[in-house]
Design a protein around this motif. Structure first.
Motif, PDB file in Angstrom:
ATOM      1  N   ALA A 110      34.247  31.795  58.065  1.00 17.93           N
ATOM      2  CA  ALA A 110      33.777  33.045  58.265  1.00 17.93           C
ATOM      3  C   ALA A 110      32.857  33.519  57.321  1.00 17.93           C
ATOM      4  N   LEU A 111      32.574  33.118  56.093  1.00 18.26           N
ATOM      5  CA  LEU A 111      31.620  33.406  54.962  1.00 18.26           C
ATOM      6  C   LEU A 111      30.099  32.894  55.394  1.00 18.26           C
ATOM      7  N   VAL A 112      30.433  31.234  55.799  1.00 11.49           N
ATOM      8  CA  VAL A 112      29.157  30.781  56.360  1.00 11.49           C
ATOM      9  C   VAL A 112      28.645  31.320  57.487  1.00 11.49           C
ATOM     10  N   GLU A 113      29.502  32.041  58.361  1.00 14.51           N
ATOM     11  CA  GLU A 113      29.042  32.658  59.594  1.00 14.51           C
ATOM     12  C   GLU A 113      28.349  33.905  59.218  1.00 14.51           C
ATOM     13  N   GLU A 114      29.019  34.832  58.172  1.00 18.04           N
ATOM     14  CA  GLU A 114      28.354  35.914  57.876  1.00 18.04           C
ATOM     15  C   GLU A 114      27.054  35.825  57.161  1.00 18.04           C
ATOM     16  N   LEU A 115      26.808  34.635  56.408  1.00 18.40           N
ATOM     17  CA  LEU A 115      25.635  34.477  55.740  1.00 18.40           C
ATOM     18  C   LEU A 115      24.574  33.868  56.735  1.00 18.40           C
ATOM     19  N   SER A 116      24.971  33.328  57.830  1.00 18.83           N
ATOM     20  CA  SER A 116      23.887  32.860  58.644  1.00 18.83           C
ATOM     21  C   SER A 116      23.433  34.141  59.678  1.00 18.83           C
ATOM     22  N   ALA A 117      24.346  34.909  59.817  1.00 19.59           N
ATOM     23  CA  ALA A 117      24.035  36.164  60.590  1.00 19.59           C
ATOM     24  C   ALA A 117      23.009  36.898  59.783  1.00 19.59           C
ATOM     25  N   GLY A 118      23.442  37.201  58.372  1.00 22.18           N
ATOM     26  CA  GLY A 118      22.490  37.906  57.577  1.00 22.18           C
ATOM     27  C   GLY A 118      21.195  37.505  57.381  1.00 22.18           C
ATOM     28  N   GLY A 121      15.653  32.344  55.787  1.00 22.18           N
ATOM     29  CA  GLY A 121      15.754  31.148  56.870  1.00 22.18           C
ATOM     30  C   GLY A 121      15.093  29.533  56.124  1.00 22.18           C
ATOM     31  N   ARG A 122      15.437  29.694  54.573  1.00 19.58           N
ATOM     32  CA  ARG A 122      14.822  28.316  54.117  1.00 19.58           C
ATOM     33  C   ARG A 122      15.943  27.377  54.144  1.00 19.58           C
ATOM     34  N   THR A 123      15.615  26.022  54.057  1.00 18.50           N
ATOM     35  CA  THR A 123      16.412  25.125  54.215  1.00 18.50           C
ATOM     36  C   THR A 123      17.243  24.985  52.566  1.00 18.50           C
ATOM     37  N   GLN A 124      16.726  25.309  51.634  1.00 16.48           N
ATOM     38  CA  GLN A 124      17.295  25.330  50.389  1.00 16.48           C
ATOM     39  C   GLN A 124      17.563  23.802  50.009  1.00 16.48           C
ATOM     40  N   SER A 125      16.875  23.041  50.618  1.00 15.09           N
ATOM     41  CA  SER A 125      17.288  21.520  49.999  1.00 15.09           C
ATOM     42  C   SER A 125      16.847  21.260  48.450  1.00 15.09           C
ATOM     43  N   ARG A 126      15.827  21.771  48.057  1.00 14.05           N
ATOM     44  CA  ARG A 126      15.481  21.563  46.538  1.00 14.05           C
ATOM     45  C   ARG A 126      16.403  22.360  45.784  1.00 14.05           C
ATOM     46  N   ALA A 127      16.975  23.753  46.165  1.00 13.65           N
ATOM     47  CA  ALA A 127      17.672  24.674  45.456  1.00 13.65           C
ATOM     48  C   ALA A 127      19.078  23.815  45.449  1.00 13.65           C
ATOM     49  N   ALA A 128      19.399  23.333  46.563  1.00 10.69           N
ATOM     50  CA  ALA A 128      20.824  22.698  46.571  1.00 10.69           C
ATOM     51  C   ALA A 128      21.110  21.693  45.758  1.00 10.69           C
ATOM     52  N   ALA A 129      19.772  21.010  45.789  1.00 10.84           N
ATOM     53  CA  ALA A 129      19.845  19.594  44.819  1.00 10.84           C
ATOM     54  C   ALA A 129      20.127  19.792  43.408  1.00 10.84           C
ATOM     55  N   VAL A 162      11.706  31.681  39.017  1.00  9.81           N
ATOM     56  CA  VAL A 162      12.876  30.754  38.650  1.00  9.81           C
ATOM     57  C   VAL A 162      13.927  31.100  40.023  1.00  9.81           C
ATOM     58  N   LEU A 163      14.151  32.402  40.113  1.00  3.29           N
ATOM     59  CA  LEU A 163      15.109  32.692  41.186  1.00  3.29           C
ATOM     60  C   LEU A 163      14.545  32.273  42.575  1.00  3.29           C
ATOM     61  N   ALA A 164      13.276  32.619  42.863  1.00  4.58           N
ATOM     62  CA  ALA A 164      12.621  32.016  44.043  1.00  4.58           C
ATOM     63  C   ALA A 164      12.739  30.534  44.265  1.00  4.58           C
ATOM     64  N   GLU A 165      12.343  29.790  43.194  1.00  6.84           N
ATOM     65  CA  GLU A 165      12.594  28.278  43.176  1.00  6.84           C
ATOM     66  C   GLU A 165      13.832  27.887  43.602  1.00  6.84           C
ATOM     67  N   ARG A 166      15.015  28.469  42.835  1.00  2.25           N
ATOM     68  CA  ARG A 166      16.414  27.914  43.005  1.00  2.25           C
ATOM     69  C   ARG A 166      16.748  28.446  44.501  1.00  2.25           C
ATOM     70  N   LEU A 172      22.242  33.125  45.412  1.00  3.00           N
ATOM     71  CA  LEU A 172      20.815  32.546  45.923  1.00  3.00           C
ATOM     72  C   LEU A 172      20.951  31.691  47.074  1.00  3.00           C
ATOM     73  N   ALA A 173      22.277  31.310  47.448  1.00  2.00           N
ATOM     74  CA  ALA A 173      22.375  30.697  48.683  1.00  2.00           C
ATOM     75  C   ALA A 173      22.160  31.704  49.794  1.00  2.00           C
ATOM     76  N   THR A 174      22.876  32.978  49.283  1.00  2.00           N
ATOM     77  CA  THR A 174      22.521  34.235  50.501  1.00  2.00           C
ATOM     78  C   THR A 174      21.056  34.464  50.805  1.00  2.00           C
TER      79      THR A 174
END
Length: 405
Positions: A397-405, A257-265, A198-202, A249-251
């Motif tokens: 800043a948080l978005v940049e931090e997550l992208s860098a991670g 490097g996933r798009t998270q389109s399904r998870a975001a929906a 479930v966590l992987a799918e989300r 889960l967004a992190t």
């Protein structure tokens, strides 16, 4: 306390983990069958026997197999739990793909190659054997069949799972996905599989399903009733964590490097549902407060007071429930921004009252409530967008931090 045989100097591509507890009768035959099958595959491998606090001769047999067979090692733990064993071994393994299979080998080993190939190629993040998808061949009694199908229907209806078979003991995961997800998985027993999937799918990860040939083990010692009750508790806990946004889960999605389109929906749908629930409660509270204040003051003042009280409560509830913001950080700022949204709502509701009084000099208070309720419903969409895109939007800043991670 636990002990493990040292890993091979050069990391294998596959690490096949077999969790065991008091399996002295089946272990040797299983390990021999698995190693013979792995020798026919074109990849390097190792087999890890994960002993879960066995009290019979299982540890002795496991160590003997490790001495006799190249590529076999043993991890010994003092506590029981299939999930606990997989967490331990998968977290320490340096193999590219981590595999798990039950010691009874109910799943035909010919499914192993199609299970791991999409992971080694990078096509998928996880792979599961499925007894419930088209092309599978299953031999088991009606009771186990009913329980399995009922459980997966429950997962689809409560956690909106899209995979077809959570509990088949035949799974694989890429090491980066395991490293990102395992710290989030709380269960150490039978619900481990479901929680991981479930966590992987989300998180937007790709799950590959392989139809399997599967024959039920008549000597299975799984307590179906106890396992079902534990799974229900796990569903309740995991569902609440997902609803309240406690899991990063967004992190995970960003790290892999996933798009998270399904998870975001899925997350957007959850946010809308929670926002609507908070909105309904706020609207009812507003109507009650307005009628109370209206007994001692005019319509405009009663509207202002009712809006102030419910706006503070609405912002706090949506902050915690809908958008999963915890702690005191930015609390005052969020409330100030919420009051700014209140100003827009006040302008709309006050305008609707002015129009009503222009049409009727002395409207009944109930009519006033109805008009204001309609106006508040129109403000709802504006409030949700403001909260999502402005008030509770992650900082740059948080978005940049997550992208860098």
């Amino acid at each position: 306390m636990s002990a493990a045989e040292p890993l091979a100097e050069e990391a294998p591509l596959l690490d096949v983990v077999i969790p065991v507890h008091n399996e002295e009768a089946a272990l040797a035959d299983t390990v021999h069958r698995v190693t013979r099958h792995l020798e026919r595959l074109p990849w390097s491998w190792q087999v890890t026997v994960a002993d879960n606090a066995s009290t019979d001769a299982t540890p002795i047999i496991a160590r003997r197999l490790a001495r006799e067979l190249a590529g076999v090692r043993v991890v010994t733990m003092s506590e029981k739990g299939r999930g606990r064993a997989l967490k331990r071994v998968w977290s320490e393994s340096t193999a590219e793909v981590l595999v798990y299979m039950d010691v009874d080998l109910s799943t035909d080993l010919n499914a192993l190659l199609p299970l791991v190939a999409p992971l080694l190629s990078g096509h998928s993040d996880l792979a599961i054997g499925s007894r419930l998808t088209r092309g599978s061949s299953v031999v088991r009694g009606p009771k186990r069949e009913l329980v399995s199908r009922g459980y997966n229907v429950l997962l689809r209806s409560t956690l909106r799972a899209r995979f077809t078979d959570a509990q088949c003991g035949f799974k694989a995961i890429r090491r980066p996905a395991a490293q990102a997800l395992l710290p989030l998985v709380q269960d150490d027993t039978w619900f481990f599989d479901t929680e991981l999937l479930v966590l992987a799918e989300r998180s937007g990860l790709r799950i590959h399903e392989v139809p399997v040939d599967w024959v039920d083990d008549p000597d299975s010692r799984v307590d179906v009733l106890r396992t079902a009750l534990d799974d229900l508790r796990g569903i309740r806990r995991l569902g609440w964590s997902l609803l309240t946004g406690r899991l990063p889960l967004a992190t995970v999605s960003t790290e892999l490097g996933r798009t998270q389109s399904r998870a975001a929906a899925g997350r957007t749908g959850t946010q809308v549902a929670l926002f609507v629930c908070v909105g309904i409660a706020s609207t009812i509270a507003y109507a009650v407060l307005y009628l109370l204040f209206r007994q001692v003051t005019g319509g405009q003042v009663a509207n202002l007071l009712a809006l102030l009280v419910t706006a503070v409560g609405n912002t706090a509830a949506n902050r915690w429930l809908t958008f999963g913001v915890r702690g005191p950080q930015h609390l005052v700022r969020h409330q100030v921004q919420g009051l700014a949204v209140l100003g827009a709502g006040l302008a709309m509701t006050s305008g609707s009252l002015a129009v009503l009084h222009a049409w009727s000099a002395t409207p009944h208070p109930v009519v006033e409530v109805l008009v204001l309720t309609v106006a508040n419903l129109l403000v709802t969409l504006m409030r949700f967008l403001a909260m999502r895109l402005w008030i509770f939007r992650p900082s740059p800043a948080l978005v940049e931090e997550l992208s860098a991670g």
